[in-house]
Design a protein around this motif. Structure first.
Motif, mmCIF file in Angstrom:
data_model
loop_
_atom_site.group_PDB
_atom_site.id
_atom_site.type_symbol
_atom_site.label_atom_id
_atom_site.label_comp_id
_atom_site.label_asym_id
_atom_site.label_seq_id
_atom_site.Cartn_x
_atom_site.Cartn_y
_atom_site.Cartn_z
ATOM 1 N N ASP A 61 -11.123 -2.071 -5.360
ATOM 2 C CA ASP A 61 -10.326 -1.024 -5.993
ATOM 3 C C ASP A 61 -9.973 0.048 -4.978
ATOM 4 O OD1 ASP A 61 -12.698 0.508 -5.698
ATOM 5 O OD2 ASP A 61 -13.368 -0.028 -7.706
ATOM 6 N N ASN A 62 -9.243 1.066 -5.424
ATOM 7 C CA ASN A 62 -8.798 2.138 -4.521
ATOM 8 C C ASN A 62 -9.961 2.884 -3.899
ATOM 9 O OD1 ASN A 62 -6.143 1.530 -5.060
ATOM 10 N ND2 ASN A 62 -5.871 3.141 -6.584
ATOM 11 N N GLU A 63 -10.994 3.124 -4.711
ATOM 12 C CA GLU A 63 -12.160 3.858 -4.197
ATOM 13 C C GLU A 63 -12.831 3.082 -3.078
ATOM 14 O OE1 GLU A 63 -16.372 5.831 -5.785
ATOM 15 O OE2 GLU A 63 -14.979 4.890 -7.206
ATOM 16 N N ARG A 81 -3.560 6.170 -1.360
ATOM 17 C CA ARG A 81 -3.384 6.369 -2.794
ATOM 18 C C ARG A 81 -3.602 5.118 -3.647
ATOM 19 N NH1 ARG A 81 1.793 7.793 -6.438
ATOM 20 N NH2 ARG A 81 0.644 8.545 -8.225
ATOM 21 N N ARG A 82 -2.992 4.000 -3.259
ATOM 22 C CA ARG A 82 -3.079 2.799 -4.088
ATOM 23 C C ARG A 82 -2.681 1.569 -3.284
ATOM 24 N NH1 ARG A 82 2.181 3.681 -8.129
ATOM 25 N NH2 ARG A 82 3.546 4.587 -6.556
ATOM 26 N N PHE A 119 5.999 -0.095 -6.105
ATOM 27 C CA PHE A 119 5.537 1.256 -5.822
ATOM 28 C C PHE A 119 6.724 2.107 -5.393
ATOM 29 C CE2 PHE A 119 1.008 -0.132 -4.308
ATOM 30 C CZ PHE A 119 0.623 -0.286 -5.631
ATOM 31 N N VAL A 157 0.836 -1.203 0.000
ATOM 32 C CA VAL A 157 0.000 0.000 0.000
ATOM 33 C C VAL A 157 0.868 1.249 0.000
ATOM 34 C CG1 VAL A 157 -1.852 -1.184 1.259
ATOM 35 C CG2 VAL A 157 -0.168 0.161 2.530
ATOM 36 N N GLU A 158 0.316 2.322 -0.560
ATOM 37 C CA GLU A 158 0.943 3.638 -0.458
ATOM 38 C C GLU A 158 -0.068 4.603 0.137
ATOM 39 O OE1 GLU A 158 2.665 7.432 -3.023
ATOM 40 O OE2 GLU A 158 2.359 5.515 -4.052
ATOM 41 N N THR A 201 4.642 -6.183 -8.308
ATOM 42 C CA THR A 201 4.230 -4.777 -8.236
ATOM 43 C C THR A 201 5.336 -4.001 -7.547
ATOM 44 O OG1 THR A 201 1.859 -5.299 -8.114
ATOM 45 C CG2 THR A 201 2.542 -3.130 -7.309
#
Length: 297
Positions: free
Chosen positions: A105-107, A131-132, A274, A72-73, A272
């Motif tokens: 998802d992020n939302e 953020r993501r 980041f 996560v960020e 992934t």
């Protein structure tokens, strides 16, 4: 057409000088992507692997629970807050939530954690934004994570085929490799045709802009381009990269050696990476003033 901030962003992405960046933006009517291509065609800049404008603050964090991993960020406004225990505890709670829940998802993640985000913002005194994230669940293998520089870079990778000790050590080395070498793809076969054609166009333009090479026969130019495409694979495809711990061997050979010893077939299924603040922007007033001054010359 463009501002000093655009010049700064282009310089951050390419490493080119201020005046070269100004010229590139002028020639491209302020289009950032075209300006990067202009600089590359002139041999002034190499490919920018990812858009990396000046980063906002925050951290990247990772958690692994069994065969499930989360990366996560979370962003804030200052590095002082980013290094604080309260902010880091909140980021850990976000990673824990991702592992424990089916987040689409992020939302959906931001919505689920909204009340806690608001409370943390009020307590810490800065705007906090999730953020993501990425979430992996290994069915036949292992998920490994690696955090570099206290949360500036985070990697998550899934190795498929075995979850033995040898695979765990390999997964750690692969995660370290991804953090350091920033691959874009696992194998050359994954590079989209349009990306490859774009690279070839840039390489041909570089050759034609070099007085020593411009008059070479077409077949020689084509061979030169193919050789440079091979270098693109070596730099951007994980399997073709030189191993950071031993540059004499490539990652595909590292994996094969471990797989042969374990008697298993091991593959990198996905990864992934980041980099904190990637693509975000914050003010850098002193440098902006310097650029503006040079632009006025």
């Amino acid at each position: 057409m463009f501002s000093g901030s655009d010049v700064i962003a282009l310089r951050q992405k390419t490493g080119a000088g201020v005046l070269d960046c100004k010229k590139a933006l002028t020639e491209s009517n302020g289009d950032m992507d075209k300006a990067i291509d202009f600089l590359r065609e002139k041999g002034i800049a190499s490919a920018a692997k990812k858009a990396s404008r000046i980063a906002a603050e925050g951290i990247v964090a990772a958690k692994v629970a069994g065969k499930v991993g989360a990366l996560v960020e979370v962003n804030c406004e200052t590095d002082f807050v980013a290094n604080g225990e309260g902010f880091r505890a909140f980021v850990d709670s976000v990673a824990d939530y991702v592992i424990a829940n089916d987040v689409k998802d992020n939302e959906a993640l931001a919505t689920a954690k909204n009340d806690e985000t608001v409370a943390a913002t009020a307590k810490i005194g800065e705007k906090i934004a999730i953020r993501r994230f990425a979430k992996y669940e290994a069915s036949n293998g292992i998920v490994e994570t690696y955090i570099h520089m206290g949360g500036k870079v985070g990697v998550m990778v899934e190795i498929e085929g075995c979850d033995c000790d040898a695979t765990k050590e390999l997964a750690h080395d692969i995660a370290l490799q991804i953090a350091a070498s920033k691959p874009l793809y696992i194998n050359p076969e994954e590079v989209p045709a349009e990306v490859l054609e774009h690279e070839k166009d840039i390489l041909i333009a570089q050759i034609k802009n070099d007085p020593k090479l411009a008059n070479k026969p077409q077949q020689i130019i084509e061979k030169m381009v193919e050789g440079k495409v091979g270098k693109y694979y070596d730099e951007n495809c994980l399997m073709k990269q030189a191993f950071v711990k031993d540059p004499s061997i490539t990652i595909d050979k590292v994996i094969k050696a471990v797989a042969d010893k374990a008697g298993k077939v091991l593959t990198v299924k996905r990864f992934t990476r980041f980099e904190m603040g990637e693509g975000l922007e914050k003010k850098v007033n002193d440098f902006a003033a310097e650029v503006e001054a040079q632009m006025r010359k």
